[in-house]
Motif scaffolding. Structure first.
Motif, PDB file in Angstrom:
ATOM      1  N   ASP A 305     -29.669 -18.676 -33.209  1.00 33.44           N
ATOM      2  CA  ASP A 305     -29.962 -17.587 -33.432  1.00 33.44           C
ATOM      3  C   ASP A 305     -29.599 -16.693 -32.327  1.00 33.44           C
ATOM      4  O   ASP A 305     -30.557 -16.687 -31.279  1.00 33.44           O
ATOM      5  N   ASN A 306     -28.641 -15.755 -32.100  1.00 34.67           N
ATOM      6  CA  ASN A 306     -28.377 -15.108 -30.932  1.00 34.67           C
ATOM      7  C   ASN A 306     -29.308 -14.110 -30.261  1.00 34.67           C
ATOM      8  O   ASN A 306     -29.529 -13.762 -29.212  1.00 34.67           O
ATOM      9  N   GLN A 307     -30.228 -13.511 -31.454  1.00 30.93           N
ATOM     10  CA  GLN A 307     -31.206 -12.643 -31.058  1.00 30.93           C
ATOM     11  C   GLN A 307     -32.280 -13.013 -30.470  1.00 30.93           C
ATOM     12  O   GLN A 307     -33.251 -12.329 -29.910  1.00 30.93           O
ATOM     13  N   ALA A 308     -32.719 -14.661 -30.662  1.00 31.52           N
ATOM     14  CA  ALA A 308     -34.034 -15.167 -30.323  1.00 31.52           C
ATOM     15  C   ALA A 308     -34.088 -16.327 -29.619  1.00 31.52           C
ATOM     16  O   ALA A 308     -35.070 -16.268 -28.751  1.00 31.52           O
ATOM     17  N   ILE A 309     -32.907 -17.048 -29.379  1.00 26.26           N
ATOM     18  CA  ILE A 309     -33.011 -18.400 -28.639  1.00 26.26           C
ATOM     19  C   ILE A 309     -33.008 -17.928 -27.023  1.00 26.26           C
ATOM     20  O   ILE A 309     -33.868 -18.661 -26.396  1.00 26.26           O
ATOM     21  N   VAL A 310     -32.832 -16.932 -26.729  1.00 31.75           N
ATOM     22  CA  VAL A 310     -33.088 -16.414 -25.238  1.00 31.75           C
ATOM     23  C   VAL A 310     -34.357 -16.151 -24.744  1.00 31.75           C
ATOM     24  O   VAL A 310     -34.614 -15.942 -23.376  1.00 31.75           O
TER      25      VAL A 310
END
Length: 351
Positions: A305-310
């Motif tokens: 999930d590119n919006q959440a993993i970081v």
């Protein structure tokens, strides 16, 4: 914890990452949100004030536009930096690099995102791999969503003494869902023009010892990224040993197709059912029943999930720069508890 001992955090840029970082900061007992800076005077900034966050304009003209739109504005970015210990820059790609001089001038530690080059800070961050190297630094760069997933999974294998080299193919979502009306792709696939794609070298900016090559292609969907990996192990291993290696990372969640999690949309639906804000998937969701081992060769796939993993990585990066928590495991556990990381594994029976 006494409020005076909390790390004061500014968020510059209130887009898909910035709003998640701000929400995550307010859930940490050892941090306080000093405020949010942005350039918009539309619904996004109204959400900032409705949540009770202090709103700042990135420059005086932005603050004036916000005031003219009827928003309560506390000042400009420079004012916000005066009230912060660490600033997390969540502005669009290549904008953060232009803000670095201001942060240094104001004597504020800063974090940039993976859209910036490693050279902007000279350090790249994934909590399970490079937390200790970030302790007390003036700045770091939280690497991209895909790079974060690569470092997490390969570090788990490396710590188990199983990783020799890795080759991955990335199916990349075309754009963020909220702006899919502005662009994206339809009825085509767009290969990244070079092999290796940029994610492999980026992972090596965190851990230069990784032998990793990536290939990537954009696909016409916006939910999440999908990775396929072929790994040569240091020796022959069985499947359960590999799964145990992945279980050693609290930010890798083993999911199963047999549970009905047969596609990325079903995983996102599960996040909604778990009550995650914005349906956030903070973990790498790795299909355990798809994973295959043939002697010293390993094959697996997972979702990003590119919006959440970081987001959890950014919270840990704040602690590392502040220097109050020396042990990466302590910071990771604190962040995970505040964000509910681990609930996915519990929901699936503790696999």
């Amino acid at each position: 914890m006494n409020a005076s001992s909390r790390t004061r955090v500014a968020v510059n840029g209130y887009g898909v990452i910035g709003k998640r970082v701000a929400d995550a900061v307010v859930r940490q007992e050892d941090m306080e949100l000093a405020g949010v800076s942005d350039i918009s005077a539309d619904w996004r900034s109204r959400i900032v004030t409705q949540k009770g966050y202090r709103l700042y304009g990135a420059a005086s003209e932005h603050a004036e536009a916000m005031q003219n739109a009827g928003l309560a504005v506390a000042g400009t970015l420079e004012d916000l930096l005066g009230a912060a210990d660490v600033v997390v820059d969540c502005t669009p790609k290549r904008v953060a690099a232009k803000n670095v001089d201001l942060y240094r001038q104001k004597g504020v530690k800063f974090i940039v995102q993976g859209g910036e080059k490693h050279a902007v800070t000279g350090h790249s961050f994934v909590a399970e791999a490079s937390y200790k190297d970030a302790l007390g630094r003036d700045s770091t760069r939280v690497v991209s969503c895909n790079t974060t997933s690569i470092v997490r999974t390969l570090t788990a294998l490396k710590h188990a003494g199983l990783l020799r080299r890795a080759r991955g193919t990335l199916l990349r979502r075309a754009t963020d869902p909220w702006e899919s009306h502005l662009g994206g792709i339809m009825n085509t696939l767009v290969p990244e023009p070079e092999i290796p794609s940029h994610q492999g070298p980026d992972a090596q900016s965190v851990d230069p010892a990784l032998d990793v090559v990536t290939m990537a292609v954009k696909v016409p969907e916006t939910l999440a990224h999908l990775h396929y990996w072929a790994v040569q192990l240091t020796r022959a291993a069985d499947k359960e040993e590999i799964l145990d290696a992945f279980r050693s990372s609290p930010r890798i969640a083993l999911i199963r197709m047999a549970d009905g999690l047969t596609a990325i949309n079903t995983v996102k639906e599960l996040m909604a059912d778990l009550g995650r804000p914005h349906d956030n998937l903070y973990e790498v969701a790795l299909w355990a029943d798809m994973l295959k081992v043939e002697g010293d060769e390993l094959f697996y796939a997972y979702m990003v999930d590119n919006q959440a993993i970081v987001i959890p990585e950014t919270i840990d990066a704040i602690r590392a720069l502040a220097g109050h928590v020396q042990d990466p495991h302590e910071s990771i556990a604190t962040t995970n508890a505040a964000l509910g990381i681990g609930l996915l594994t519990e929901a699936l029976g503790g696999r």
